[in-house]
Scaffold this active site. Structure first.
Site, short mmCIF file in Angstrom:
data_model
loop_
_atom_site.label_atom_id
_atom_site.label_comp_id
_atom_site.label_asym_id
_atom_site.label_seq_id
_atom_site.Cartn_x
_atom_site.Cartn_y
_atom_site.Cartn_z
CG HIS A 209 -0.13 0.35 2.50
ND1 HIS A 209 0.68 -0.57 3.14
CD2 HIS A 209 -0.02 1.50 3.21
CE1 HIS A 209 1.24 0.00 4.20
NE2 HIS A 209 0.83 1.25 4.26
C1 UD1 Z 1 -0.96 6.39 5.51
C2 UD1 Z 1 0.47 6.72 5.94
C3 UD1 Z 1 1.34 5.48 5.77
C4 UD1 Z 1 0.74 4.29 6.51
C5 UD1 Z 1 -0.71 4.08 6.10
C6 UD1 Z 1 -1.31 3.02 6.98
C7 UD1 Z 1 1.18 9.05 5.58
C8 UD1 Z 1 2.02 9.94 4.77
N1 UD1 Z 1 1.06 7.77 5.12
O1 UD1 Z 1 -0.94 6.06 4.13
O2 UD1 Z 1 2.62 5.73 6.30
O3 UD1 Z 1 1.49 3.14 6.21
O4 UD1 Z 1 -1.45 5.30 6.28
O5 UD1 Z 1 -2.34 2.33 6.35
O6 UD1 Z 1 0.66 9.45 6.59
N2 UD1 Z 1 -8.30 6.39 1.69
C9 UD1 Z 1 -9.54 5.79 1.79
N3 UD1 Z 1 -10.08 5.67 3.04
C10 UD1 Z 1 -9.47 6.12 4.15
C11 UD1 Z 1 -8.23 6.73 4.03
C12 UD1 Z 1 -7.64 6.85 2.79
O7 UD1 Z 1 -10.14 5.38 0.81
O8 UD1 Z 1 -10.04 5.95 5.24
C13 UD1 Z 1 -7.69 6.50 0.34
C14 UD1 Z 1 -7.88 7.90 -0.27
O9 UD1 Z 1 -8.02 7.73 -1.65
C15 UD1 Z 1 -6.56 8.58 0.04
C16 UD1 Z 1 -5.57 7.42 -0.03
O10 UD1 Z 1 -6.28 6.29 0.47
O11 UD1 Z 1 -6.26 9.61 -0.87
C17 UD1 Z 1 -4.32 7.64 0.78
O12 UD1 Z 1 -4.64 7.95 2.14
P1 UD1 Z 1 -3.56 8.72 3.07
O13 UD1 Z 1 -4.13 8.93 4.41
O14 UD1 Z 1 -3.06 9.94 2.34
O15 UD1 Z 1 -2.35 7.74 3.14
P2 UD1 Z 1 -2.24 6.16 3.25
O16 UD1 Z 1 -1.85 5.62 1.92
O17 UD1 Z 1 -3.43 5.60 3.91
N1 UDP Z 2 -3.80 -4.79 9.11
C1 UDP Z 2 -5.14 -5.14 9.30
N2 UDP Z 2 -5.88 -5.49 8.21
C2 UDP Z 2 -5.35 -5.51 6.94
C3 UDP Z 2 -3.98 -5.15 6.77
C4 UDP Z 2 -3.24 -4.80 7.88
O1 UDP Z 2 -5.64 -5.15 10.43
O2 UDP Z 2 -6.08 -5.84 5.99
C5 UDP Z 2 -3.02 -4.38 10.29
C6 UDP Z 2 -1.78 -5.21 10.56
O3 UDP Z 2 -2.08 -6.28 11.42
C7 UDP Z 2 -0.83 -4.20 11.19
C8 UDP Z 2 -1.26 -2.87 10.63
O4 UDP Z 2 -2.55 -3.08 10.04
O5 UDP Z 2 -1.00 -4.16 12.60
C9 UDP Z 2 -0.30 -2.39 9.57
O6 UDP Z 2 -0.81 -1.25 8.98
P1 UDP Z 2 -0.40 -0.76 7.54
O7 UDP Z 2 0.23 -1.87 6.77
O8 UDP Z 2 -1.59 -0.09 6.97
O9 UDP Z 2 0.63 0.41 7.87
P2 UDP Z 2 2.20 0.45 8.19
O10 UDP Z 2 2.48 -0.47 9.32
O11 UDP Z 2 2.93 0.10 6.93
O12 UDP Z 2 2.42 1.89 8.52
#
Ligand code: UD1
Ligand code: UDP
Length: 370
Positions: A209
């Protein structure tokens, strides 16, 4: 009006909810006045609400509903809103966890007020400054009064950057607390294997992701081809709970999901833990998933060029392969038969207690000495 909180916990995304849950739970058990501020960075049910429900967390006292936007807009709006809440709630200490924009916003807002800042999961470094997460980590660490480093390696990284020793506390990572508190529940309660007709021990689990992976069409396409190659070579299905960012990229770039790779909705934590525990191999670009695979004794192939979790490499639980299909294939073949005899480098599951104790110890001292 509730007591003035000792601790305000700022969170906004899936991993923060999971890794801060043990601290919230600990505060509740010890009746420590605390408050939870949710930035709203994650808002979809599957990335947010489900975790509060199944981790038994109450609704946050403050919901800022900032939502998705560019880095500057999202972070800036959070800073403004968090500042308002902190001025109203007047906590003694603010805790943030990890490396997201919510973390940086919490750190900046707090550091402008006379409130202490604690960074949970401090001192992680990928040394890759192209990642927004790396910049968020470094900036937050240097603004913090309490740096809760999960391991000695993260403490060393902080010392090398000149952070005074007295601010650093090696606590273990709260991810271990979370796994320990939930792995048995996951095994007992999850119906994910029936729901998706997945056979335990006969599949690989994929998550991807990260912006640097899925926002780049060529790189994401290459990663998916590599996953397809692994499914073929190992004769195992690859199950991919797909984050909305990645799902959007698949649509936008019109990418092909290879045969042998099955995308499913993002999973609740217990279901995801159950999948991780029963997978023969984990392929991921996630930080938290690298840690959990290592703790659960499942070999991991990391689809990145670097990691801020080098402890997993040092104990031979993980290999870094990048996103080229050949490298992914070779990494999977190398790891699939690895005996999971490695130690867990991330602590003993008591990190939340150590973190809260460190904060309260200092607050007591301040009260006594005036
Ligand atoms: C964010 C964090 C990343 C983390 C991840 C955990 C930053 C810079 N990145 O990335 O480090 O690993 O969260 O999962 O803070 N979106 C939805 N629903 C939501 C939220 C987001 O559909 O509830 C979609 C939207 O299209 C949005 C995109 O995901 O534009 C990215 O969301 P964003 O919060 O910018 O970053 P993540 O990729 O979720
Ligand atoms: N996770 C979850 N459901 C999913 C994928 C991940 O509950 O479908 C949990 C996973 O167990 C871990 C956390 O989300 O605790 C990791 O989050 P993510 O990969 O979004 O972010 P990162 O750790 O890379 O910041």
């Amino acid at each position: 009006m509730a007591d003035q909180p000792e601790i305000a916990i700022v969170l906004g995304t899936r991993p923060e909810i999971i890794k801060l849950a043990p601290i919230i739970r600990h505060c509740r058990e010890r009746s420590i006045p605390h408050t939870v501020i949710h930035t709203g960075q994650h808002y979809s049910d599957s990335l947010n609400d489900v975790f509060f429900a199944e981790l038994g967390l109450p609704e946050p006292e403050y919901e800022l509903e900032v939502g998705s936007a560019s880095h500057g807009k999202q972070t800036g709006e959070m800073i403004v809103e968090i500042e308002d809440v902190l001025l109203e709630a007047e906590p003694a200490t603010v805790l943030v966890q990890g490396d997201t924009n919510s973390v940086l916003a919490g750190a900046i807002a707090t550091s402008k007020l006379s409130i202490d800042l604690g960074h949970v999961e401090s001192g992680l470094r990928s040394h890759d400054r192209t990642m927004p997460e790396e910049r968020n980590r470094v900036l937050t660490d240097h603004a913090s009064d309490y740096l809760f480093a999960p391991t000695d390696q993260s403490r060393r990284a902080l010392r090398e950057e000149g952070i005074p020793d007295e601010r650093i506390h090696v606590t273990g990572n709260t991810v271990v607390d979370a796994v320990e508190q939930n792995r048995t529940l996951a095994a007992e309660r999850s119906s994910v294997f029936d729901d998706y007709d997945i056979s335990r021990g006969e599949f690989c689990l994929l998550t991807a992701h990260r912006a640097e992976t899925v926002d780049d069409e060529d790189r994401f396409a290459s990663l998916l081809r590599g996953a397809g190659r692994v499914a073929d070579a190992l004769a195992r299905e690859i199950v991919y709970p797909i984050h909305p960012r990645a799902a959007n990229a698949v649509d936008e770039f019109d990418l092909v999901i290879p045969d042998g790779v099955r995308t499913i909705e993002p999973q609740q934590y217990l279901d995801f833990l159950a999948l991780e525990s029963e997978a023969t191999l984990v392929l991921t670009d996630s930080g938290g998933v690298q840690e959990e695979a290592c703790i659960l004794g499942v070999p991991c192939v990391t689809l990145r060029e670097n990691t801020e979790r080098p402890e997993t490499l040092a104990v031979d639980a993980n290999v870094l392969v990048g996103t080229e299909p050949d490298a992914i294939h070779e990494g999977a073949v190398e790891m699939i038969d690895r005996t999971p005899a490695w130690p867990n480098p991330f602590g003993d599951g008591e990190a939340a207690e150590r973190i809260v104790d460190a904060i309260l110890r200092d607050e007591d001292r301040m009260t006594v000495t005036g």
